[in-house]
Design an enzyme around this catalytic site. Sequence first.
Site, PDB file in Angstrom:
ATOM      1  N   ALA A 190      -1.844 108.768 -21.448  1.00 27.54           N
ATOM      2  CA  ALA A 190      -1.221 110.079 -21.260  1.00 27.54           C
ATOM      3  C   ALA A 190      -2.282 111.175 -21.234  1.00 27.54           C
ATOM      4  O   ALA A 190      -3.362 111.027 -21.815  1.00 27.54           O
ATOM      5  CB  ALA A 190      -0.216 110.355 -22.375  1.00 27.54           C
ATOM      6  N   ASP A 191      -1.939 112.264 -20.568  1.00 31.99           N
ATOM      7  CA  ASP A 191      -2.805 113.432 -20.562  1.00 31.99           C
ATOM      8  C   ASP A 191      -1.938 114.679 -20.496  1.00 31.99           C
ATOM      9  O   ASP A 191      -0.972 114.728 -19.729  1.00 31.99           O
ATOM     10  CB  ASP A 191      -3.779 113.407 -19.390  1.00 31.99           C
ATOM     11  CG  ASP A 191      -4.860 114.458 -19.570  1.00 31.99           C
ATOM     12  OD1 ASP A 191      -5.719 114.261 -20.446  1.00 31.99           O
ATOM     13  OD2 ASP A 191      -4.818 115.482 -18.866  1.00 31.99           O
TER      14      ASP A 191
END
Length: 185
Positions: free
Chosen positions: A66-67
């Site tokens: 995730a970012d």
Amino acid sequence: MGRVVLASASPRRREILSLLGIEFEVVPSGIEEHTHGDPITTARRLSYEKALDVWKSNKDALVIGADTLVFVGKEIIGKPRDEEEAFQTLSFLSGRWHRVVTAVSFVSKGFRKTVHDVARVKFRKLSGEEIRFYISTGEPMDKAGAYGVQGFGATIVERIEGNFYTVMGLPIHKVYEVLRKLTMS
């Protein structure tokens, strides 16, 4: 579903993913985060790079990367390098709307998928004294946009349009949809 690995050291992401009641391991990615270009495209690319990086040494697992990026217009507002930059960022966001995108990538043998969600956030108008106090908590220093909505940073957020967990760092509704489809197939 088999083995699940979260490619993130974020305690917030661990907390959110555990809401689904699935067992998972944590193996942080070692990629360098280069944030340039379109914020949504960048978040999607980084989440995929993180997931792929960890999957390369965990090929028996479903890896979730995730970012999260904070942006105004097309300008990405990253993690502050020091307290002065945190002060500048929080002063800039004071009384303004901004957007938060969190992209999530899923990588396993034979499966690749990236999803994202965007929320709008408005800070209340902050005094210099309030900003300095918030910085003194240490909370802004490792977070995009120099704040954490789940901590003391909640006191500076006036309004959120969209999913709270997207702002926190993992849009759990999107993660659930992908995992549900995976277990049904």
